[in-house]
Enzyme design. Structure first.
Site: not given
Ligand code: NDP
Length: 461
Positions: A43, A48, A51, A180, A184, A438, A443
């Site tokens: 983080c 976080c 980012k 996510y 982002e 407001h 709101e």
């Molecule tokens: P996520 O699990 O959110 O998303 C992974 C993405 O990659 C999904 O869209 C998934 O597709 C895709 N994917 C998975 N495997 C493959 C593959 N082999 N080929 C192509 N695409 C694939 O992971 P992130 O890395 O984005 O984030 C990790 C974690 O970090 C999140 O779960 C979140 O909890 C945390 N995080 C939180 C943030 C916040 O609170 N603002 C910011 C950043 C991270 P599909 O949808 O089809 O499964």
């Protein structure tokens, strides 16, 4: 007791581990913690916090555009990636210092080394080549970005880890993934001026979020210039003279200076001696724990992303705190994973708490949906097309608000406050008797009177 060097040894100096160590020490436990990289964890060091700093940097571009219609004339606009990264790095250094100071203040002994288990009570401090013994061990080693080992040319891609340290802002960038991190970073690169493409294997990004929210974010990102390649993945990546060339499933060829993979993260459990100590992991490598974060070995606990429950910093902190209260404070506390408000720092920003419409339809027979989409006041003079989408989902039987979803400026800030109300069991009648503030965008949340949709499932169904 005398057998042990410490009452608690924490492996991993991220959000969850540091919180647990400090609270346990405050309860009087003799505590040590080991971290192999930098204190603060994903983080603070490469997640976080940096980012969000990059998100702020990117959003200035739009602010500058809007400023003219509010009477401002701006001078030359130039963006210096290296200055941003240097400033970001010094802020991260400062925060790491705060983490270390807080641990020291709490009386926690701090080690800078990888630590692994020799057995259920013995921790090997790898760079010191010695072992220590602890009565209780907490594993809080987090997770790491996934790559696709089967992808030809996969060695040419970067992950979010490297994105924070690029020597220059790529002119053309492709982000792979639809979660996510991918969403982002696509927004960050796009706003900072890179020609940005997001490639995702499904039909729409942010799977698992409310459908209307996903649509609002996708539309907003596309309007601001992010190009989407959907229902595709890379089949091959090659290095060329002036960058990278990626071939995707439907045969298209995409060119870029950098390709960043954000296809999920996996728990950091490899080569840690967990199996030898008898700690059970699941097929993703996550440590299996009960609601008190206790593993299959009674004196070994785990919190945060390494358990792959809800992978969010504040959740890891809660789990770490609950563990310390339970084991060292004499008050059993379960980490509560219900109705966690969360934000995605895309532009438009996402704030969400509770059930999606899809989940609510499965759980409740009668729903009232209140939905609005409007141009915020700030966008009126500039004629910006940016919109705000708000959606409130109500269980019509009890009048309870079971989900709130917002896409638009300030959504993260709004949802933090709404999270309190939803956690308390707020009803739509409570929303209705709350006087609006407001003029704000928020709101609208308390002025939607008529459901835009009523979903009444037939009792005979
Ligand atoms: P996520 O699990 O959110 O998303 C992974 C993405 O990659 C999904 O869209 C998934 O597709 C895709 N994917 C998975 N495997 C493959 C593959 N082999 N080929 C192509 N695409 C694939 O992971 P992130 O890395 O984005 O984030 C990790 C974690 O970090 C999140 O779960 C979140 O909890 C945390 N995080 C939180 C943030 C916040 O609170 N603002 C910011 C950043 C991270 P599909 O949808 O089809 O499964």
């Amino acid at each position: 007791m005398a057998d042990f060097d410490y009452d608690l040894f924490v492996i991993g100096g991220g959000s969850g581990g540091v919180r647990a160590a400090r609270i346990a020490a405050q309860y009087g436990a003799r505590v040590a913690i080991a971290e192999e990289y930098r204190y603060g964890g994903t983080c603070v060091i490469r997640g976080c916090v940096p980012k969000k700093l990059l998100v702020y940097a990117g959003r200035f571009a739009h602010e500058f555009d809007e400023a003219a219609s509010f009477g401002w004339t701006l001078g030359e606009r130039r963006f210096d990636w290296n200055r941003l990264i240097a400033n970001k790095d010094s802020e991260i250094d400062r925060l790491e210092g705060v983490y270390r100071a807080n641990l020291a203040k709490a009386g926690v002994e701090v080690f800078d080394t990888r630590a692994v288990l020799d057995d259920r009570h013995t921790v090997r401090l790898v760079s010191e080549d010695r072992t220590v013994r602890a009565e209780t061990i907490l594993v809080a080693t987090g997770g790491a970005p996934n790559l696709d080992p089967a992808l030809p040319g996969g060695e040419h891609v970067i992950t979010s880890n490297e994105a924070f340290h690029l020597n220059e802002l790529p002119k053309r960038v492709i982000v792979a993934g639809g979660g996510y991190v991918a969403a982002e970073f696509a927004c960050i690169f796009n706003h900072l001026g890179a020609d940005t493409t997001l490639i995702y294997r499904g039909p729409q990004i942010l799977r698992g979020f409310d459908g209307d929210l996903r649509a609002a974010v996708s539309e907003g990102m596309a309007r601001q210039g992010v190009k989407f390649v959907l229902a595709n993945v890379f089949t091959k990546i090659e290095k060329t003279q002036d960058g990278l060339r990626g071939t995707v499933t439907d045969g298209r060829v995409l060119e870029a200076d950098q390709i960043m993979f954000a296809i999920g993260r996996s728990p950091n459990t490899a080569d840690m001696g967990l199996e030898g100590a008898g700690v059970r992991t699941d097929k993703s490598g996550a440590i299996v724990v009960d609601e008190y974060s206790q593993s299959s070995v009674p004196n070994i606990f785990a919190v945060g992303d390494v358990t792959n429950r809800v992978n969010l910093t504040p959740v890891a902190i809660r789990e770490g705190h609950a563990f310390a209260d339970t084991v060292f404070g004499g008050q059993p506390v379960k980490a509560d994973h219900e109705n966690i408000a969360t934000a995605v720092f895309t532009t438009p920003e996402v704030g969400t708490v509770g059930l999606t419409e899809h989940e609510a339809r499965e759980r409740f027979p009668m729903l009232d949906i209140y939905k609005t989409s409007f141009r915020a006041m700030k966008s009126t003079l500039s004629k910006s097309e940016n919109r705000v989408m708000m959606k409130v989902i109500v269980d019509a039987d009890t009048d309870r608000v079971v989900g709130v979803h917002i896409a638009g400026e300030g959504a993260g800030e709004m949802i933090q406050c709404l999270g309190i109300a939803v956690k308390m069991g707020v009803t739509k009648a409570d929303f209705d008797r709350t006087v609006a503030v407001h003029p704000t965008a928020a709101e609208e949340l308390v002025t939607m009177r008529t459901p835009t949709e009523r979903i009444y499932r037939d009792a005979a169904e």
